[in-house]
Enzyme design. Structure first.
Site, PDB file in Angstrom:
ATOM      1  N   TYR A 189       0.845  -1.203   0.000  1.00 29.18           N
ATOM      2  CA  TYR A 189       0.000   0.000   0.000  1.00 29.18           C
ATOM      3  C   TYR A 189       0.879   1.252   0.000  1.00 29.18           C
ATOM      4  O   TYR A 189       0.676   2.179  -0.797  1.00 29.18           O
ATOM      5  CB  TYR A 189      -0.902  -0.053   1.234  1.00 29.18           C
ATOM      6  CG  TYR A 189      -1.644   1.217   1.583  1.00 29.18           C
ATOM      7  CD1 TYR A 189      -2.716   1.669   0.823  1.00 29.18           C
ATOM      8  CD2 TYR A 189      -1.282   1.959   2.720  1.00 29.18           C
ATOM      9  CE1 TYR A 189      -3.402   2.835   1.175  1.00 29.18           C
ATOM     10  CE2 TYR A 189      -1.958   3.110   3.073  1.00 29.18           C
ATOM     11  CZ  TYR A 189      -3.020   3.549   2.296  1.00 29.18           C
ATOM     12  OH  TYR A 189      -3.689   4.700   2.641  1.00 29.18           O
TER      13      TYR A 189
HETATM   14  N1  LIG Z   1      -7.055   4.964   6.746  1.00 27.78           N
HETATM   15  C1  LIG Z   1      -6.080   5.810   7.045  1.00 27.78           C
HETATM   16  O1  LIG Z   1      -5.658   5.945   8.201  1.00 27.78           O
HETATM   17  C2  LIG Z   1      -5.475   6.635   5.946  1.00 27.78           C
HETATM   18  C3  LIG Z   1      -4.422   7.473   6.273  1.00 27.78           C
HETATM   19  C4  LIG Z   1      -3.921   8.319   5.300  1.00 27.78           C
HETATM   20  C5  LIG Z   1      -4.431   8.287   4.020  1.00 27.78           C
HETATM   21  N2  LIG Z   1      -5.440   7.425   3.714  1.00 27.78           N
HETATM   22  C6  LIG Z   1      -5.967   7.481   2.341  1.00 27.78           C
HETATM   23  O2  LIG Z   1      -6.912   8.525   2.328  1.00 27.78           O
HETATM   24  C7  LIG Z   1      -7.842   8.315   1.272  1.00 27.78           C
HETATM   25  C8  LIG Z   1      -9.252   8.577   1.788  1.00 27.78           C
HETATM   26  O3  LIG Z   1      -9.512   7.772   2.913  1.00 27.78           O
HETATM   27  P1  LIG Z   1     -11.018   7.426   3.308  1.00 27.78           P
HETATM   28  O4  LIG Z   1     -11.041   7.080   4.733  1.00 27.78           O
HETATM   29  O5  LIG Z   1     -11.933   8.464   2.780  1.00 27.78           O
HETATM   30  O6  LIG Z   1     -11.200   6.094   2.449  1.00 27.78           O
HETATM   31  P2  LIG Z   1     -12.554   5.324   2.109  1.00 27.78           P
HETATM   32  O7  LIG Z   1     -13.627   5.699   3.067  1.00 27.78           O
HETATM   33  O8  LIG Z   1     -12.199   3.889   1.937  1.00 27.78           O
HETATM   34  O9  LIG Z   1     -12.978   5.967   0.695  1.00 27.78           O
HETATM   35  C9  LIG Z   1     -12.356   5.582  -0.481  1.00 27.78           C
HETATM   36  C10 LIG Z   1     -13.400   5.627  -1.566  1.00 27.78           C
HETATM   37  O10 LIG Z   1     -12.798   5.136  -2.776  1.00 27.78           O
HETATM   38  C11 LIG Z   1     -13.814   4.470  -3.459  1.00 27.78           C
HETATM   39  N3  LIG Z   1     -13.358   3.507  -4.462  1.00 27.78           N
HETATM   40  C12 LIG Z   1     -12.765   2.319  -4.232  1.00 27.78           C
HETATM   41  N4  LIG Z   1     -12.601   1.685  -5.397  1.00 27.78           N
HETATM   42  C13 LIG Z   1     -13.115   2.481  -6.364  1.00 27.78           C
HETATM   43  C14 LIG Z   1     -13.265   2.373  -7.761  1.00 27.78           C
HETATM   44  N5  LIG Z   1     -12.859   1.280  -8.427  1.00 27.78           N
HETATM   45  N6  LIG Z   1     -13.837   3.381  -8.448  1.00 27.78           N
HETATM   46  C15 LIG Z   1     -14.290   4.487  -7.791  1.00 27.78           C
HETATM   47  N7  LIG Z   1     -14.184   4.651  -6.461  1.00 27.78           N
HETATM   48  C16 LIG Z   1     -13.599   3.656  -5.751  1.00 27.78           C
HETATM   49  C17 LIG Z   1     -14.585   3.735  -2.400  1.00 27.78           C
HETATM   50  O11 LIG Z   1     -15.842   3.415  -2.931  1.00 27.78           O
HETATM   51  P3  LIG Z   1     -16.874   2.392  -2.196  1.00 27.78           P
HETATM   52  O12 LIG Z   1     -17.499   3.253  -1.128  1.00 27.78           O
HETATM   53  O13 LIG Z   1     -17.791   2.009  -3.285  1.00 27.78           O
HETATM   54  O14 LIG Z   1     -16.038   1.275  -1.668  1.00 27.78           O
HETATM   55  C18 LIG Z   1     -14.618   4.734  -1.271  1.00 27.78           C
HETATM   56  O15 LIG Z   1     -15.800   5.496  -1.266  1.00 27.78           O
HETATM   57  C19 LIG Z   1      -7.623   6.896   0.778  1.00 27.78           C
HETATM   58  O16 LIG Z   1      -6.915   6.946  -0.452  1.00 27.78           O
HETATM   59  C20 LIG Z   1      -6.714   6.290   1.840  1.00 27.78           C
HETATM   60  O17 LIG Z   1      -5.821   5.343   1.294  1.00 27.78           O
HETATM   61  C21 LIG Z   1      -5.971   6.611   4.652  1.00 27.78           C
END
Ligand SMILES: NC(=O)c1ccc[n+]([C@@H]2O[C@H](COP(=O)([O-])OP(=O)(O)OC[C@H]3O[C@@H](n4cnc5c(N)ncnc54)[C@H](OP(=O)(O)O)[C@@H]3O)[C@@H](O)[C@H]2O)c1
Length: 219
Positions: free
Chosen positions: A132
């Site tokens: 990742y």
């Molecule tokens: N978790 C952490 O602590 C952390 C820390 C730093 C950065 N991040 C990054 O920050 C970003 C936002 O985080 P978040 O919490 O908002 O993540 P999230 O809630 O998982 O949202 C990601 C979105 O991407 C969508 N997605 C996945 N596959 C897709 C596809 N094929 N086509 C279109 N959309 C798609 C998902 O859709 P569905 O709702 O349909 O699944 C989801 O709504 C992510 O990139 C994550 O990696 C995360």
């Protein structure tokens, strides 16, 4: 429409960002895979767009973005679907979105990336997490090399704590947590600061109002 096109519009950050931007008077189109995911935002003035990063090619995605002036990429596989899905969404999906933005004549591109130190204190980060981080890093490099007016935002570990509106943001800040509310608030401030470009910004929860923290990053 003029305004912001959010990829990952129904995600934890994306669904918070759309209504903030719309309340500030921006046009907002938010993309999600299923239309019903965006229904709650419609009343806030967000225009729902149905699209899947896997099914669309760059031209198709470009057509959905046409007329917007800024792209925010906040999509991610979230560990679902294994390494291939992380590569396809967080990696290839970002590259496709960059190509699509160029095709649509959109100059400004904001990417929600990840804090490089995330979980480094843990005894044994697993292979999936390492992959990742590698994919996210490659995506950062791709965007930074795109020629677009980019901003890469690197949040610390995301939480669902209520937003305080106060953060610590800079080129390098100590690793910590940050609420999705605060990330959305910072993204909205970056959208509202068009002179802030070609910068990598790390962000955690902190003590500085988001507008002040972002304003301080403008040269
Ligand atoms: N978790 C952490 O602590 C952390 C820390 C730093 C950065 N991040 C990054 O920050 C970003 C936002 O985080 P978040 O919490 O908002 O993540 P999230 O809630 O998982 O949202 C990601 C979105 O991407 C969508 N997605 C996945 N596959 C897709 C596809 N094929 N086509 C279109 N959309 C798609 C998902 O859709 P569905 O709702 O349909 O699944 C989801 O709504 C992510 O990139 C994550 O990696 C995360």
């Amino acid at each position: 429409m003029t305004g912001v096109f959010i990829i990952g519009g129904a995600g934890g950050v994306g669904r918070r960002l759309g209504p903030i931007l719309a309340a500030g008077g921006k046009g907002v189109a938010a993309m999600a895979r299923r239309p019903e995911q965006l229904e709650p935002q419609r009343a806030s003035g967000v225009t729902p767009v149905t699209g899947d990063l896997l099914g669309l090619d760059a031209a198709g995605l470009s057509a959905l973005m046409t007329g917007c002036d800024t792209v925010v990429f906040s999509a991610g596989a979230g560990g679902k679907g294994g390494p291939e899905m992380t590569r396809a969404v967080d990696g290839d999906g970002l590259e496709k979105a960059v190509s699509a933005a160029k095709g649509a004549g959109i100059r400004r591109f904001l990417l929600v990336s990840v804090f490089p130190d995330a979980l480094r204190g843990q005894p044994a980060p697993n292979d999936r997490f390492e992959l990742y981080m590698q994919v996210k890093r490659k995506a950062d490099v791709h965007l930074a090399d795109s020629g677009l007016d980019w901003v890469i935002l690197r949040p610390g570990t995301l939480t669902d704590q209520p937003g305080t509106g106060k953060v610590r943001a800079g080129a390098a800040v100590p690793y910590g947590e940050v609420s999705r509310d605060n990330v959305a608030t910072v993204l909205a401030e970056i959208v509202a600061t068009p002179g802030l470009n070609r910068r990598i910004i790390e962000v955690t929860d902190g003590d500085t109002p988001a507008a002040q923290a972002v304003g301080a990053l403008v040269n």
